[in-house]
Design an enzyme around this catalytic site. Structure first.
Site, mmCIF file in Angstrom:
data_model
loop_
_atom_site.group_PDB
_atom_site.id
_atom_site.type_symbol
_atom_site.label_atom_id
_atom_site.label_comp_id
_atom_site.label_asym_id
_atom_site.label_seq_id
_atom_site.Cartn_x
_atom_site.Cartn_y
_atom_site.Cartn_z
ATOM 1 C CB ILE A 27 -0.814 0.006 1.309
ATOM 2 C CG1 ILE A 27 -2.065 -1.082 1.013
ATOM 3 C CG2 ILE A 27 -1.521 1.282 1.536
ATOM 4 C CD1 ILE A 27 -2.774 -1.212 2.222
ATOM 5 C CB SER A 150 -5.659 3.430 10.926
ATOM 6 O OG SER A 150 -6.005 2.900 12.013
ATOM 7 C CE LYS A 168 -1.796 -0.115 11.284
ATOM 8 N NZ LYS A 168 -1.076 0.454 10.563
#
Ligand code: COA
Length: 273
Positions: A27, A150, A168
């Site tokens: 990501i 997160s 998170k």
């Protein structure tokens, strides 16, 4: 799927400098590449220099932009301070920061060791604090913007994820605290909470084998491009009055956690772990 360049103007980040932890893969790599594709320059940091160097080279070739790898363990303040200094030495400033370095695995409570819990909290939560603290004066100077990465699994207490969920949840809290404390200096602080994103280490580690995502309300699993789009939006001037926000990017997946018939992404029976 629309590329970021199909939606946003090409050069919106011209002259901007990004520092991204965890930018060597998955990501965070896609988030970095999107910023560079829109005219920015980037430094990516993680523990593994070989992986970073390869990723930086590939991103530079793909975009024609500059991506620099710097080895740093976000758990070590000296490492992140060095990464920040080298970024400023090379590019003169820092406009954008992505806190993306993370570690995760499935572990039921009885198999989660003291050290395992601490390790994940140290990488995700303390690592985000360390890097942001080291970069904060530069972000103030540039009236910059932060994105914390997160997740959604702590919204419902998903099993085998208490270590990552606790970390998170702390990151979600820091997003709000920093938005309030850094806002007066012109720094915006937001987060992205991705749902299941295909072709990432995270999904490989967390998804049950054979999981199907057809029942996600928007009908598919996510791709790194979904997260790249959100990154470009949050760093862009279109979001200039958005701060302290955690943007969930998951096709409404988390709203279905525990709903019969929906395949949560953490459903391995403990016997298999
Ligand atoms: N299940 C249970 N415990 C685990 C585990 C697993 N799958 N993987 C690691 N641990 C435990 C280790 O056993 C160790 O605890 P112990 O000393 O009590 O045995 C502790 O976690 C630290 O592991 P170690 O490998 O020494 O730490 P590390 O800092 O090198 O790496 C991770 C830890 C968890 C980050 C490692 O899995 C990793 O580097 N993963 C790749 C990145 C990643 O997870 N990305 C996912 C993003 S969602």
């Amino acid at each position: 799927m629309a590329k970021t360049t199909d939606v946003f103007k090409n050069e919106i980040f011209k002259g901007k400098v990004l520092l991204c932890s965890g930018g060597g893969s998955g990501i965070c790599r896609a988030m970095t590449e999107a910023v560079v594709r829109h005219g920015g320059k980037a430094v990516i940091i993680s523990r593994s220099f070989d992986k970073l160097e390869k990723a930086a080279k590939e991103m530079s070739e793909a975009t024609g932009g500059e991506v620099i790898p710097i080895q740093a363990d976000v758990r070590k303040p000296a490492d992140v301070e060095n990464a920040v200094s080298k970024t400023v030495e090379k590019f003169g400033k820092i406009d954008f920061l992505i806190n993306g370095a993370a570690g995760n695995f499935l572990a039921p409570f009885q198999k989660l060791s003291y050290n395992a819990f601490r390790t994940v909290v140290e990488i995700d939560l303390l690592g985000s604090f360390n890097l942001t603290k080291a970069a904060s004066e530069h972000l103030k100077a540039s009236k910059g913007s932060i994105i914390n990465v997160s997740m959604t699994l702590h919204y419902t207490g998903s099993p085998y994820q208490q270590h990552a969920g606790a970390a998170k949840a702390g990151i979600d809290a820091l997003t709000k605290h920093w938005a309030v404390e850094l806002g007066p200096f012109g720094v915006r602080v937001n987060g992205i909470a991705p749902g299941p994103i295909v072709d990432t280490v995270g999904l490989d580690k967390l998804a049950r084998s054979g999981a199907s995502y057809e029942t996600i309300p928007l009908g598919r699993a996510g791709s790194v491009t979904d997260i790249a789009q959100s990154t470009v939006f949050l760093f862009s001037d279109a979001a200039e009055w958005i701060s302290g926000h955690m943007l969930v990017v998951d096709g409404a997946h988390w709203l279905t956690h525990y709903t019969p018939g929906y395949p949560g992404i953490v459903l391995n029976p403990p016997s298999k772990l």
